[in-house]
Write a protein that holds these residues in place. Structure first.
Motif, short mmCIF file in Angstrom:
data_model
loop_
_atom_site.label_atom_id
_atom_site.label_comp_id
_atom_site.label_asym_id
_atom_site.label_seq_id
_atom_site.Cartn_x
_atom_site.Cartn_y
_atom_site.Cartn_z
N ILE A 52 -5.29 8.26 -0.01
CA ILE A 52 -5.01 9.69 -0.11
C ILE A 52 -5.74 10.36 1.04
O ILE A 52 -6.97 10.23 1.16
N ARG B 265 -6.94 0.31 -6.52
CA ARG B 265 -8.06 0.62 -5.63
C ARG B 265 -7.66 1.81 -4.77
O ARG B 265 -6.70 1.74 -3.99
N THR B 266 -8.39 2.92 -4.90
CA THR B 266 -8.02 4.18 -4.25
C THR B 266 -9.09 4.58 -3.23
O THR B 266 -10.28 4.47 -3.51
N ILE C 145 -4.00 2.42 -2.81
CA ILE C 145 -3.48 3.78 -2.63
C ILE C 145 -4.46 4.54 -1.74
O ILE C 145 -5.66 4.59 -2.02
N VAL D 275 -4.11 10.51 -9.39
CA VAL D 275 -3.70 9.13 -9.15
C VAL D 275 -4.47 8.17 -10.05
O VAL D 275 -3.90 7.23 -10.64
N GLU D 276 -5.78 8.39 -10.19
CA GLU D 276 -6.59 7.50 -11.02
C GLU D 276 -6.20 7.61 -12.49
O GLU D 276 -6.33 6.64 -13.25
N ALA E 206 -6.51 12.60 -5.90
CA ALA E 206 -7.15 11.32 -6.24
C ALA E 206 -7.41 11.24 -7.74
O ALA E 206 -7.23 10.18 -8.36
N GLN F 267 0.82 -1.21 0.00
CA GLN F 267 0.00 0.00 0.00
C GLN F 267 0.86 1.26 0.00
O GLN F 267 1.94 1.31 0.61
N ALA G 14 -7.32 -1.76 -0.07
CA ALA G 14 -7.03 -0.56 -0.87
C ALA G 14 -5.56 -0.61 -1.25
O ALA G 14 -4.72 -1.14 -0.50
#
Length: 738
Positions: free
Chosen positions: A548, A517-518, A546, A509-510, A506, A430, A544
């Motif tokens: 944030i 899985r964030t 990542i 990141v996506e 976020a 993670q 999860a």
């Protein structure tokens, strides 16, 4: 027949006078208690919780110390009712008086914090139960047989409890009641939590942890006031060490209070406590249901609850026999209350320990400068835990110079951090990205006319929350729907978000890791505390990839698979004029990076910064906290800032700017001339407008031995009276300078 004088003396003082007066402290901002008469036949004593008339209404109050004031009882209004609960102990009353005197707050408002569960002042109602009388029904069924077998132990049961234990519906139990096989009885209400067992699962501590526990337990065994500071790196076993102090206190028959900065989010702490003591502690915080608050208050004052874990307000629970206070994460600013009565729960915990003559334990991986100085001077005994428990190692920390490793256009994550996230996700571990800024962006403006969206009631920008499609003020809560066109020039589709919040990170990141899985963690997450607890549990279970989050992620959570921590903007906390900015940045970043590698996995921390040479950044990556504290303490001492000097903040607010400024200037002119104490200002507060009220600030600075309270009392007595919309807030030892 002669009468023994000693018998006459005893008779006079055994029975209360038929008519007398007593002082009663009511939960109002009055400077002292009010006098009331005691009706014939009513027995009260200092500490008795009573109901008294105040104007046209009835209010709760506490009979206070001071005795009769010489007023004819017939001229006073009588006490209406005495509640059937134990009186507030002398130690608690002394504590309330001390807090009121130190903070210059009305004592009634301080007492109000100890009386926050009014329905708990009368005994809890009995619970209807059942007891097996005997006999058998003519028609025996398997369900009835299970009920009779369960109840054959001779104990009393509640109707629903017996049905549940026997694995049947309540209708089966009702049928047996109708047949006369059970009789109805009344049972005492059950405790809110089971009794903790100090020997339930004693920890096997080794090395530094064992030595630290022995030192702490030795202080507890003395049974007298002392303050210990457990200074240990993240993951060093600090909790297990102070659990041993709790166990020793329980063996001595005393109660324990554990203060936590974010009690509503620490389900994992409750589970750790239960694993050690076989039962959870009672909780006390603002999200507790009113009925449960009443039960906890009542059972704390009667001694049925032995351990309470709570937020700062738990400090004002009137325990029957408190024997130990733990202040976990003692450096956390959440311990400072800045509403009505301004106080720091960490400092007041020490005061309560001194008044009650019992030990206090402060715990932190990054102690406050004040606690460090008290440890160095010998006021506190310091216990060091320099290494993590077991084989776990501290994460390898590195600075990412954003001037050399700039993000791509429109992004906020450096290529270095993005590569590290990718490697972590590939290993099925993670990554945590930390940014202490809620929402999507801190500022929204129009690219055509430059219009900036500002709160209509505060001098702060509206923060965009893209998930909610709202612009929100984080000062007053004002919210409005995000428009499609600029309200100033009417241009469509030219509104731009400036700067990042966790929602924007976020989104980035996506874009880079669409399969990962964030989870986003923030205090304004939809679903509130319950949703946050579920998210934290999911992260701990590895559900999860990542995470944030804002500063919520720094609150002592244990994420077993967390091996990378990325600080998106390490400079953020340094960008203000707060004299504690460097200390708070060091503490927060150290706590966040400490989430990595707690279970032994090799871990890393990357801090994105534009100031890699800043002493705070150098101290964090080098792990040389001693050098940071030495430098910070030296600077504080040179500037006579706390703990080497004293500060008090005065905020004057009013509906108009002129009224606020004029009153602040009047207060400044009323300040007495005292050597060693100076008054700075007035000046507009950094947040000059909050909730439609204009704000001016005065800052009083004095030497360590200055009589700050005496100076402020003299200043307030000579200041103009508050008229119209003018309000004055006084904060001794301020933590915030906004």
């Amino acid at each position: 027949m002669s009468t023994d004088s000693s018998d006459l003396f005893g008779a006079l003082f055994e029975a209360p006078p038929a008519n007398r007066t007593v002082p009663v402290l009511v939960p109002m901002p009055a400077p002292k208690p009010y006098s009331y008469s005691v009706p014939d036949g009513m027995a009260v004593e200092p500490g008795s919780v009573v109901q008294v008339p105040l104007g046209p209404r009835q209010v709760i109050g506490v009979v206070w110390d001071g005795g009769e004031d010489g007023v004819d009882p017939k001229k006073l209004r009588p006490i209406s009712h005495v509640f059937d609960c134990p009186p507030l102990a002398r130690e608690m009353r002394d504590f309330i008086d001390w807090v009121a005197t130190y903070t210059l707050s009305p004592p009634g408002l301080v007492a109000r914090m100890a009386l926050r569960a009014p329905n708990a002042f009368e005994p809890e109602p009995m619970v209807e139960g059942l007891k097996l009388v005997g006999g058998e029904p003519e028609r025996m069924t398997p369900a009835r047989a299970r009920v009779l077998d369960t109840a054959s132990d001779g104990f009393s049961w509640t109707r629903s409890g017996l049905a549940h234990a026997a694995g049947v519906s309540t209708s089966v139990v009702d049928g047996l009641i109708t047949l006369g096989i059970f009789e109805a009885i009344f049972l005492a209400p059950p405790p809110v939590v089971a009794m903790p067992d100090p020997d339930f699962a004693a920890a096997r501590l080794e090395g530094p942890q064992k030595q630290a526990a022995e030192e702490i337990v030795a202080d507890v065994r003395k049974g007298e006031f002392s303050v210990s500071l457990i200074d240990g790196v993240t993951g060093s076993g600090k909790t297990e060490v102070y659990f041993e102090a709790i166990a020793e206190t329980l063996k001595r028959g005393k109660q324990v209070l554990i203060l936590l900065p974010e009690i509503a989010l620490t389900a994992s702490f409750m589970e750790r406590f239960q694993d050690r003591f076989g039962a959870k502690p009672a909780e006390w915080h603002s999200d507790l249901a009113p009925r449960m608050r009443e039960k906890v208050w009542r059972q704390a004052v009667t001694g049925e609850v032995r351990v309470v874990a709570g937020a700062r307000s738990a400090l004002f629970l009137p325990f029957e026999d408190l024997g130990l206070i733990i202040v976990d994460e003692e450096h956390d600013p959440a311990y400072k209350q800045e509403d009505r009565v301004f106080y720091n729960a960490r400092d007041m915990a020490v005061v309560r320990g001194r008044i009650g003559d019992f030990p206090v334990i402060l715990v932190s991986a990054t102690p406050s400068v004040e606690s460090q100085v008290n440890g160095q001077s010998g006021r506190y005994s310091t216990v060091h835990l320099p290494t993590r428990f077991g084989d776990a190692a501290m994460p390898d920390l590195h600075l990412v110079d954003m001037r050399r490793h700039a993000p791509e256009r429109g992004g906020f994550l450096s290529p270095v951090l993005i590569r590290a996230i990718g490697k972590t996700v590939e290993k099925r571990e993670q990554a945590l990205l930390f940014l202490n800024r809620r929402g999507y962006a801190p500022l929204t403006l129009c690219r055509v006319c430059g219009h900036r969206f500002q709160c209509p009631q505060c001098s702060s920008w509206l923060v965009e929350h893209r998930f909610r499609k709202q612009l929100q003020c984080h000062q007053c809560g004002h919210a409005e729907r995000t428009p499609e066109a600029c309200p100033e020039c009417g241009t469509l589709d030219h509104l731009v978000a400036c700067g990042p919040g966790v929602e924007r990170i976020a989104e980035e990141v996506e874009r880079h890791f669409p399969e990962a899985r964030t989870i986003v963690l923030s205090s304004d997450i939809m679903g509130g505390v319950k949703r946050l607890r579920l998210e934290l549990e999911a992260i701990a279970k590895g559900e999860a990839d990542i995470v944030i989050g804002t500063q919520l992620v720094a609150k002592g959570h244990n994420f077993p698979l967390m091996t990378l921590v990325g600080i998106v903007d390490a400079d953020l906390g340094l960008a203000n004029g707060d004299p504690r900015a460097a200390e708070r940045t060091f503490q927060l970043l150290s706590q966040v990076t400490g989430r990595a590698g707690r279970t032994g996995l090799k871990s890393h921390g990357l801090l994105q910064t534009y100031q890699p040479q800043h002493p705070v950044m150098q101290a964090i990556v080098s792990g040389d906290s001693d050098a940071f504290y030495e430098r910070e303490i030296t600077e504080r001492e040179r500037a006579l800032l706390p703990p080497f000097g004293r500060l008090a903040s005065i905020i004057v607010s009013a509906e108009t700017r002129q009224d606020a400024e004029n009153h602040a200037r009047g207060m400044r002119n009323a300040a007495p001339q005292v050597s060693g104490i100076s008054v700075l200002g007035p000046a507009e507060a950094p947040l000059a407008l909050v909730r439609g009220r204009h704000r001016f600030r005065l800052l009083v600075h004095g030497r360590r031995n200055s009589d700050m309270q005496g100076f402020l009392r003299a200043m307030l007595s000579q200041s103009p009276k508050e008229r119209g919309s003018v309000q004055v807030q006084l904060d001794i030892d301020p933590q915030s300078f906004l």
